[in-house]
Design an enzyme around this catalytic site. Structure first.
Site, PDB file in Angstrom:
ATOM      1  N   GLY A 180       2.749  -0.971   4.238  1.00 14.85           N
ATOM      2  CA  GLY A 180       2.985   0.417   3.843  1.00 14.85           C
ATOM      3  C   GLY A 180       4.472   0.671   3.658  1.00 14.85           C
ATOM      4  N   GLY A 181       5.109   1.199   4.690  1.00 13.56           N
ATOM      5  CA  GLY A 181       6.506   1.642   4.637  1.00 13.56           C
ATOM      6  C   GLY A 181       7.470   0.670   3.956  1.00 13.56           C
TER       7      GLY A 181
ATOM      8  N   ASN B  16       0.873  -1.176   0.000  1.00 15.84           N
ATOM      9  CA  ASN B  16       0.000   0.000   0.000  1.00 15.84           C
ATOM     10  C   ASN B  16       0.908   1.224   0.000  1.00 15.84           C
ATOM     11  OD1 ASN B  16      -1.763   2.084   0.517  1.00 15.84           O
ATOM     12  ND2 ASN B  16      -2.237   1.444   2.627  1.00 15.84           N
ATOM     13  N   TRP B  17       1.039   1.840  -1.148  1.00 13.86           N
ATOM     14  CA  TRP B  17       1.997   2.939  -1.285  1.00 13.86           C
ATOM     15  C   TRP B  17       1.472   4.272  -0.733  1.00 13.86           C
ATOM     16  CZ3 TRP B  17       4.700   2.295  -6.745  1.00 13.86           C
ATOM     17  CH2 TRP B  17       5.575   1.207  -6.664  1.00 13.86           C
ATOM     18  N   LYS B  18       0.191   4.295  -0.365  1.00 10.80           N
ATOM     19  CA  LYS B  18      -0.401   5.524   0.193  1.00 10.80           C
ATOM     20  C   LYS B  18      -0.094   6.711  -0.730  1.00 10.80           C
ATOM     21  CE  LYS B  18      -0.055   3.371   4.658  1.00 10.80           C
ATOM     22  NZ  LYS B  18      -0.032   3.489   6.099  1.00 10.80           N
TER      23      LYS B  18
ATOM     24  N   SER C  55       3.152  -2.164  10.330  1.00 13.06           N
ATOM     25  CA  SER C  55       4.601  -2.309  10.556  1.00 13.06           C
ATOM     26  C   SER C  55       5.132  -3.701  10.224  1.00 13.06           C
ATOM     27  CB  SER C  55       4.954  -1.898  11.992  1.00 13.06           C
ATOM     28  OG  SER C  55       4.619  -0.538  12.206  1.00 13.06           O
TER      29      SER C  55
HETATM   30  P1  PGA Z   1       2.785   0.284   7.585  1.00  8.59           P
HETATM   31  O1  PGA Z   1       1.335   0.551   6.909  1.00  8.59           O
HETATM   32  O2  PGA Z   1       3.270  -1.022   7.018  1.00  8.59           O
HETATM   33  O3  PGA Z   1       3.633   1.453   7.147  1.00  8.59           O
HETATM   34  O4  PGA Z   1       2.574   0.229   9.045  1.00  8.59           O
HETATM   35  C1  PGA Z   1       0.426  -0.492   6.716  1.00  8.59           C
HETATM   36  C2  PGA Z   1      -0.869   0.039   6.128  1.00  8.59           C
HETATM   37  O5  PGA Z   1      -1.310   1.108   6.552  1.00  8.59           O
HETATM   38  O6  PGA Z   1      -1.483  -0.599   5.230  1.00  8.59           O
END
Ligand code: PGA
Length: 250
Positions: free
Chosen positions: A233-234, A9-11, A212
């Site tokens: 995400g990250g 999920n690249w946001k 995370s």
């Molecule tokens: P994160 O985000 O891996 O940066 O915690 C996960 C998400 O929001 O889908």
């Protein structure tokens, strides 16, 4: 058997050239991966270019949201058929950031899921409790409501297509991962609720963990019986680290 799904999920990150460059790199790194489904969900602007770049590879492309109306005067919104048109096969629905900052509710989640399914997209429906809710011991109550109200009124065929992502809000972008046991407990609970709603379809439903997920914790999470993949995400923003996530079993 549930095929694991590793979804990035690249946001709100990456321009079109940045997005294309990363998929190009990732494509060659994971060309031999067959036992894990790989998905990248970039910003809307990069969808079409990424779908073209990913063509013929084992990388699928998904959107991060859509609007439920098929067309009309809805300035700034994107319809489900536009998302398929751009080359997507998946769409993330009801991410906690959308619930938190953009007023998403279980009711709007439900409308978006139905629009996505109608357009032939696979929705990844996000649920998860806040820190406050966890500390107040209402995690299961919150999750049950999100699943029952958000994913309600589907046909048997539709219910079998859904992917659910458990993302504890306190673990997103904070570096605090739920322990594998904490996650497993909620995943098993989600599967139980979903089976009460849709019967045996729940056995085949993939439930992803998000919050995370990193190269150094992915293997432990993936060992758990009801954890069928990650929504990341990250750690999905760089080809080298996303490659490690996709190859979690190696
Ligand atoms: P994160 O985000 O891996 O940066 O915690 C996960 C998400 O929001 O889908």
């Amino acid at each position: 058997m549930r095929k694991p799904l590793m979804a990035g999920n690249w946001k709100m990150h990456k321009t079109i050239p940045e997005a294309v460059a990363m998929v190009k790199e990732l494509k060659s790194k994971i060309a031999d991966v067959k036992d894990v489904e790989v998905l990248i969900c970039p910003a809307f602007t990069a969808l079409y270019s990424l779908a073209n770049e990913a063509k013929g590879s084992n990388i699928k492309i998904g959107a991060q949201n859509l609007f439920w109306e098929p067309k009309g005067a809805f300035t700034g919104e994107i319809a489900a058929n536009m998302v398929t048109d751009a080359g997507c096969s998946y769409v993330i629905i009801g991410h906690s950031e959308r619930r938190q900052y953009f007023g998403e509710t279980d009711e709007t989640v439900n409308k978006r899921i139905k629009a996505a399914l109608n357009a032939g997209l696979i929705p990844i429906v996000c649920v998860g409790e806040t820190l406050n809710e966890r500390e107040s011991n209402v995690t299961f109550k919150v999750i049950e409501k999100q699943v029952r109200d958000g994913i309600k009124e589907l046909t048997a065929e539709e219910s079998a297509k859904i992917v659910i992502a458990y993302e504890p809000v306190w673990a997103i972008g904070t570096g605090k991962t739920a322990t594998p046991d904490q996650a497993q407990e909620v995943h098993a609970f989600i599967r139980k609720v979903y089976s009460e709603m849709y019967g045996s379809a729940a056995e085949g439903t993939r439930i992803l963990y998000g919050g995370s997920v990193k190269p150094d914790n992915v293997a432990e999470l993936m060992k758990k019986e009801d954890i069928d993949g990650g929504l990341v995400g990250g750690a999905s923003l760089e080809a080298a680290s996303f490659e490690k996530l996709v190859k979690f079993g190696k």
